[in-house]
Design a protein around this motif. Structure first.
Motif, mmCIF file in Angstrom:
data_model
loop_
_atom_site.group_PDB
_atom_site.id
_atom_site.type_symbol
_atom_site.label_atom_id
_atom_site.label_comp_id
_atom_site.label_asym_id
_atom_site.label_seq_id
_atom_site.Cartn_x
_atom_site.Cartn_y
_atom_site.Cartn_z
ATOM 1 N N UNK A 117 -46.093 33.791 -18.665
ATOM 2 C CA UNK A 117 -44.650 33.842 -18.397
ATOM 3 C C UNK A 117 -43.854 33.848 -19.700
ATOM 4 N N UNK A 118 -44.435 33.299 -20.777
ATOM 5 C CA UNK A 118 -43.712 33.255 -22.044
ATOM 6 C C UNK A 118 -43.398 34.654 -22.571
ATOM 7 N N UNK A 119 -44.277 35.613 -22.300
ATOM 8 C CA UNK A 119 -44.011 36.992 -22.718
ATOM 9 C C UNK A 119 -42.807 37.538 -21.962
ATOM 10 N N UNK A 148 -50.723 43.872 -25.430
ATOM 11 C CA UNK A 148 -51.692 44.686 -26.184
ATOM 12 C C UNK A 148 -51.452 44.588 -27.681
ATOM 13 N N UNK A 149 -50.222 44.226 -28.076
ATOM 14 C CA UNK A 149 -49.888 44.146 -29.496
ATOM 15 C C UNK A 149 -50.473 42.944 -30.206
ATOM 16 N N UNK A 150 -51.051 42.006 -29.468
ATOM 17 C CA UNK A 150 -51.731 40.883 -30.092
ATOM 18 C C UNK A 150 -50.840 39.740 -30.533
ATOM 19 N N UNK A 151 -49.566 39.738 -30.140
ATOM 20 C CA UNK A 151 -48.689 38.638 -30.524
ATOM 21 C C UNK A 151 -48.932 37.419 -29.633
ATOM 22 N N UNK A 152 -48.596 36.249 -30.155
ATOM 23 C CA UNK A 152 -48.648 35.002 -29.394
ATOM 24 C C UNK A 152 -47.227 34.586 -29.058
#
Length: 436
Positions: A19-21, A320-324
């Motif tokens: 949910x943070x995304x 897909x971009x690999x961010x946290x």
């Protein structure tokens, strides 16, 4: 044993960790759209079915096949909203907004519903972020909306997206193109898929939007709508391209672009991503001008233009971009003793620091010192603080940097101040922010 009940197919749960995304995208949208002067509106998820029949079009796949429609206890036909433009237009008309201000700029976000064939990035409950501008017929308004999307995508860090634009003309010039298109498609009827053969009878423009390769080949060789534009429509489209150039926005003119809704006139556009994670669902957003809709819904003769973006698809690309995107706790407080006084003091310190704006973790289950330190490490907290009998007696404790480093002495009454000082150090990672 009772039978387990699962969620409805195509309608997904969003849990912590994911949910943070979504929150990052939503917060970015609110900030960016507000910068452009767009105010947020929220409309009901259920509307009178007639709203979508009259605006979206009875012969579209959305109205004909995909809407969740039901009869309520009063015998009224209602539908879960399949898109956001028509409800916003209904609200604009119902509340007589045109009498209050000459130009209105709105944005919305929330769930939509369509009974679609599901695949990656396409669900039966999906979320959209959209914006609408009422009262301006000039191409500058079209360009501004595209600029909103471009800057929004940039703020999200999504750059590999291509803008496609086209003009569908208006009531003066589209009939000639429509007649030529029908003549051409009828001559190639046998080469079209079964769905497009039906579309040819009901809504020929939809053939241009078919994803079947054979249908795409037929459509690509067909008449070009831009060659049929009347002078006002041609001027509008030329001006739009010039303004996009002035904004430094790159685009592709795609004469086959029609979108899937009946209400568009003149400008239509789509933002298409090339990332393989989306599969064939590569359109992350799109929209266009709908100058006739407001009057057709019984409202004033007000021009309008808008767009909507698929939040589900944007989230897929960001993941897909690999961010946290999960927040990093500032502190994990460990209760070293099992007695009630130590547990209560740890809980009180946790509450006080949270009131002061810190993200603090505390395991209410307690447990051994070793097990709590393992949880502190797993939590990703920047610091841990062990609180036991000695710390309570002396009023002194130590902050442990979880990434390594020397222990930091701290008075229990000054933990907040010490945490802020530690956060200001260049070597300290940022807290509560998206990080790579």
């Amino acid at each position: 044993m009772s039978q387990k009940i699962n969620g409805v197919k195509g309608m997904n749960d969003l849990l912590p960790g994911e949910i943070e995304v979504w929150q990052f995208v939503e917060n970015t949208a609110r900030t960016l759209f507000g910068r452009f002067g767009y105010g947020e509106v929220r409309t009901p998820m259920v509307e009178d079915t007639a709203l979508f029949v009259r605006s979206v079009g009875e012969e579209t796949d959305i109205v004909g096949k995909e809407m969740y429609t039901f009869e309520d206890k009063g015998g009224r036909s209602l539908s879960l909203r399949p898109e956001g433009t028509a409800p916003a237009a209904r609200a604009y008309i119902e509340h007589s907004v045109s009498n209050v201000e000459p130009v209105s700029r709105w944005f919305y976000m929330g769930p939509m519903f369509r009974y679609e064939r599901m695949k990656t990035g396409r669900y039966r409950q999906f979320s959209q972020i959209g914006a609408e501008a009422y009262g301006a017929k000039e191409p500058a308004q079209d360009a501004e909306l595209m600029d909103v999307v471009v800057q929004f995508l940039e703020a999200l860090g999504l750059t590999d997206v291509t803008l496609n634009i086209n003009s569908l003309g208006d009531d003066n010039c589209r009939p000639a193109y429509h007649a030529k298109l029908v003549e051409y498609l009828n001559a190639h009827r046998d080469e079209l898929c079964a769905d497009c053969q039906q579309r040819l009878e009901r809504n020929p423009l939809r053939v241009l939007d078919c994803k079947n390769e054979k249908c795409q080949a037929v459509a690509g060789a067909g008449p070009n709508v831009l060659e049929f534009l009347c002078e006002p429509c041609r001027t509008h489209f030329t001006d739009l391209q010039r303004k996009l150039g002035a904004l430094g926005i790159r685009y592709v003119v795609n004469h086959r672009l029609v979108r899937g809704l009946d209400y568009y006139t003149r400008t239509v556009f789509e933002f298409i991503a090339s990332h393989p994670a989306l599969g064939t669902a590569s359109t992350v957003g799109g929209g266009g001008r709908y100058d006739k809709m407001m009057k057709g819904l019984g409202g004033p003769d007000v021009p309008a233009v808008g767009f909507a973006m698929g939040l589900d698809r944007l989230v897929l690309l960001l993941k897909e971009g690999g961010k946290t995107f999960t927040a990093q706790p500032d502190l994990f407080i460990v209760a070293a003793d099992v007695d009630a006084a130590c547990q209560d003091a740890a809980l009180a310190l946790t509450s006080r620091l949270r009131r002061e704006g810190f993200y603090v973790e505390f395991d209410t289950r307690g447990g051994s010192l070793k097990s709590q330190m393992k949880r502190a490490d797993k939590s990703g907290a920047r610091f841990s603080l062990v609180l036991g009998g000695d710390e309570l007696r002396t009023g002194q404790a130590k902050l442990k940097p979880m990434a390594g480093g020397d222990l930091i002495p701290v008075a229990l009454g000054s933990v907040a101040q010490t945490l802020r000082q530690a956060a200001s150090q260049p070597s300290s990672p940022p807290s509560l922010k998206t990080r790579e």
